[in-house]
Design a protein around this motif. Structure first.
Motif, PDB file in Angstrom:
ATOM      1  N   ARG A 163       1.125  -1.345   0.079  1.00  0.00           N
ATOM      2  CA  ARG A 163       0.070  -0.045  -0.074  1.00  0.00           C
ATOM      3  C   ARG A 163       0.882   1.291  -0.255  1.00  0.00           C
ATOM      4  O   ARG A 163       0.453   2.455   0.282  1.00  0.00           O
ATOM      5  CB  ARG A 163      -1.197   0.105   1.215  1.00  0.00           C
ATOM      6  CG  ARG A 163      -1.573  -1.243   1.330  1.00  0.00           C
ATOM      7  CD  ARG A 163      -2.964  -0.848   2.063  1.00  0.00           C
ATOM      8  NE  ARG A 163      -3.831  -0.221   1.427  1.00  0.00           N
ATOM      9  CZ  ARG A 163      -5.353   0.060   1.886  1.00  0.00           C
ATOM     10  NH1 ARG A 163      -5.398  -0.303   3.142  1.00  0.00           N
ATOM     11  NH2 ARG A 163      -5.993   1.104   1.224  1.00  0.00           N
ATOM     12  N   ARG A 165       1.953   3.067  -2.319  1.00  0.00           N
ATOM     13  CA  ARG A 165       1.612   4.108  -3.383  1.00  0.00           C
ATOM     14  C   ARG A 165       0.195   4.566  -3.244  1.00  0.00           C
ATOM     15  O   ARG A 165      -0.227   5.083  -4.097  1.00  0.00           O
ATOM     16  CB  ARG A 165       2.191   3.782  -4.479  1.00  0.00           C
ATOM     17  CG  ARG A 165       3.796   3.454  -4.652  1.00  0.00           C
ATOM     18  CD  ARG A 165       4.460   4.604  -4.509  1.00  0.00           C
ATOM     19  NE  ARG A 165       6.100   4.479  -4.420  1.00  0.00           N
ATOM     20  CZ  ARG A 165       6.769   4.256  -3.593  1.00  0.00           C
ATOM     21  NH1 ARG A 165       6.409   3.948  -2.424  1.00  0.00           N
ATOM     22  NH2 ARG A 165       8.092   4.055  -3.623  1.00  0.00           N
ATOM     23  N   ASP A 166      -0.498   4.098  -2.325  1.00  0.00           N
ATOM     24  CA  ASP A 166      -1.915   4.306  -2.430  1.00  0.00           C
ATOM     25  C   ASP A 166      -1.867   5.782  -1.480  1.00  0.00           C
ATOM     26  O   ASP A 166      -2.249   5.606  -0.466  1.00  0.00           O
ATOM     27  CB  ASP A 166      -2.888   3.108  -1.503  1.00  0.00           C
ATOM     28  CG  ASP A 166      -4.164   3.263  -1.439  1.00  0.00           C
ATOM     29  OD1 ASP A 166      -4.634   4.401  -1.690  1.00  0.00           O
ATOM     30  OD2 ASP A 166      -4.784   2.206  -1.274  1.00  0.00           O
ATOM     31  N   ILE A 167      -1.973   6.715  -2.350  1.00  0.00           N
ATOM     32  CA  ILE A 167      -2.165   7.932  -1.742  1.00  0.00           C
ATOM     33  C   ILE A 167      -3.249   8.461  -0.765  1.00  0.00           C
ATOM     34  O   ILE A 167      -3.134   8.921   0.341  1.00  0.00           O
ATOM     35  CB  ILE A 167      -1.924   9.051  -3.053  1.00  0.00           C
ATOM     36  CG1 ILE A 167      -0.744   8.773  -3.984  1.00  0.00           C
ATOM     37  CG2 ILE A 167      -1.886  10.718  -2.206  1.00  0.00           C
ATOM     38  CD1 ILE A 167       0.416   8.777  -3.299  1.00  0.00           C
ATOM     39  N   SER A 168      -4.531   7.984  -1.142  1.00  0.00           N
ATOM     40  CA  SER A 168      -5.637   8.336  -0.339  1.00  0.00           C
ATOM     41  C   SER A 168      -5.369   7.705   1.039  1.00  0.00           C
ATOM     42  O   SER A 168      -5.737   7.987   2.152  1.00  0.00           O
ATOM     43  CB  SER A 168      -6.841   8.062  -1.002  1.00  0.00           C
ATOM     44  OG  SER A 168      -6.946   6.488  -1.177  1.00  0.00           O
ATOM     45  N   PHE A 169      -4.945   6.148   0.805  1.00  0.00           N
ATOM     46  CA  PHE A 169      -4.876   5.464   2.166  1.00  0.00           C
ATOM     47  C   PHE A 169      -3.587   6.071   3.004  1.00  0.00           C
ATOM     48  O   PHE A 169      -3.873   6.371   4.281  1.00  0.00           O
ATOM     49  CB  PHE A 169      -4.446   4.103   2.051  1.00  0.00           C
ATOM     50  CG  PHE A 169      -3.781   3.389   3.020  1.00  0.00           C
ATOM     51  CD1 PHE A 169      -4.650   2.980   4.060  1.00  0.00           C
ATOM     52  CD2 PHE A 169      -2.628   3.029   3.010  1.00  0.00           C
ATOM     53  CE1 PHE A 169      -4.042   2.385   5.210  1.00  0.00           C
ATOM     54  CE2 PHE A 169      -2.043   2.148   3.984  1.00  0.00           C
ATOM     55  CZ  PHE A 169      -2.848   2.170   5.068  1.00  0.00           C
ATOM     56  N   LYS A 171      -2.629   9.174   3.138  1.00  0.00           N
ATOM     57  CA  LYS A 171      -2.917  10.308   3.707  1.00  0.00           C
ATOM     58  C   LYS A 171      -3.891  10.083   5.083  1.00  0.00           C
ATOM     59  O   LYS A 171      -3.543  10.605   5.950  1.00  0.00           O
ATOM     60  CB  LYS A 171      -3.615  11.169   2.899  1.00  0.00           C
ATOM     61  CG  LYS A 171      -3.180  11.924   1.572  1.00  0.00           C
ATOM     62  CD  LYS A 171      -3.850  12.774   0.759  1.00  0.00           C
ATOM     63  CE  LYS A 171      -3.113  13.647  -0.091  1.00  0.00           C
ATOM     64  NZ  LYS A 171      -3.935  14.262  -1.131  1.00  0.00           N
ATOM     65  N   ALA A 172      -4.666   9.167   4.970  1.00  0.00           N
ATOM     66  CA  ALA A 172      -5.795   8.789   6.089  1.00  0.00           C
ATOM     67  C   ALA A 172      -4.985   8.092   7.158  1.00  0.00           C
ATOM     68  O   ALA A 172      -5.185   8.515   8.507  1.00  0.00           O
ATOM     69  CB  ALA A 172      -6.752   7.912   5.524  1.00  0.00           C
ATOM     70  N   ASN A 175      -2.600  10.865   8.738  1.00  0.00           N
ATOM     71  CA  ASN A 175      -3.268  11.812   9.831  1.00  0.00           C
ATOM     72  C   ASN A 175      -3.743  11.131  11.140  1.00  0.00           C
ATOM     73  O   ASN A 175      -3.383  11.872  12.043  1.00  0.00           O
ATOM     74  CB  ASN A 175      -4.711  12.372   9.056  1.00  0.00           C
ATOM     75  CG  ASN A 175      -4.426  13.072   7.699  1.00  0.00           C
ATOM     76  OD1 ASN A 175      -3.278  13.855   7.894  1.00  0.00           O
ATOM     77  ND2 ASN A 175      -5.315  13.539   6.831  1.00  0.00           N
TER      78      ASN A 175
END
Length: 259
Positions: A163, A165-169, A171-172, A175
């Motif tokens: 994972r 390069r899974d940008i949305s993951f 970021k979550a 955070n």
């Protein structure tokens, strides 16, 4: 500023070159950490690399090397990223021995331990107060894992390469990790890749397990699993240029820290 964690060669010449790179690129980024382990005969502890690939030096060398790294503003992350491949009864018998080795490494200046076994994390926490990093081998791949990492006293997490390069993951995860005072680290370059296919789910688990048991120095079963992986990678190199734009093929290993 970018902060990099680079594989340690435990060599003073290498340390000088890292310091020179830091001086050259001081305005944009720096190697803040070197990670790696040593031959298990030194500490009685194993990493995800077999002993025959690791330096066999003295504790005194380690102490002096760590001091030199610190003088250059570089921290040392000692990798204990192998599973405890022993019966639980044997682990219990060796607990004091393991804790003594951990304490000695901390006394000699080791800053962080990278770990891939939840029981080893407990054993470390029972003996010393030291930052712990979750190895990519432990596959940090869900935001729901973060409360467990916090409970374990983890301060850093190197993300699961699947994972990575899974940008949305990412970021979550970053955070949530930041809210729990946990630093997220990304593998920029992943060695365990065969022709664009992540080695996770192929040979990686076997390589880590056999490394923890000392490797396959006698090349039994035609060098399994290390030779299988290397041979598959060699055969795939003719396809590398086509696949490289779609995957994260690389032969260098280092981490990018993301705050």
């Amino acid at each position: 500023m970018l902060k990099f964690s680079v594989g340690n060669r435990w060599d003073y010449g290498f340390l000088e070159k890292v310091a020179a790179i830091n001086d050259k690129y001081a305005a944009t980024g720096r190697v803040a950490e070197l990670y790696g382990g040593l031959h298990s005969s030194i500490t009685g502890l194993r990493s995800a690399r077999p002993d025959f690939r690791l330096p066999n030096v003295s504790f005194q060398f380690l102490k002096e090397y760590v001091n030199e790294a610190h003088s250059l503003g570089i921290s040392i992350n000692y990798t204990l990223n192998a599973p405890l491949n022993e019966a639980i009864e044997l682990v219990a018998l060796r607990k004091n021995e393991v804790q003594d080795s951990i304490k000695r490494l901390v006394d000699y200046g080791v800053d962080v331990f990278t770990v891939a076994d939840s029981l080893l994390i407990e054993i470390i926490n029972d003996s010393v107060d030291v930052p712990i990093e979750i190895s990519s081998v432990l596959h940090a791949s869900s935001v729901a894992q973060i409360p467990f990492y916090k409970k374990w006293g983890v301060s850093q997490v190197c993300m699961d390469v699947v994972r990575n390069r899974d940008i949305s993951f990412l970021k979550a995860f970053a955070n949530k990790a930041t809210q729990n005072r946990i630093e997220t680290k990304l593998l920029v370059n992943e060695f365990c890749s065969i022709g664009g296919a992540p080695c996770h789910g192929l040979y990686q688990a076997d390589c880590v397990t056999q490394s923890a048991l000392g490797g396959n120095k006698e090349q039994l079963f035609d060098g399994w699993p290390f030779k299988r992986c290397a041979t598959s990678r060699h055969r795939s190199e003719e396809h590398t240029s086509e696949l490289q734009s779609h995957s994260f093929i690389s032969y260098a290993v280092f981490c990018l820290k993301k705050k």
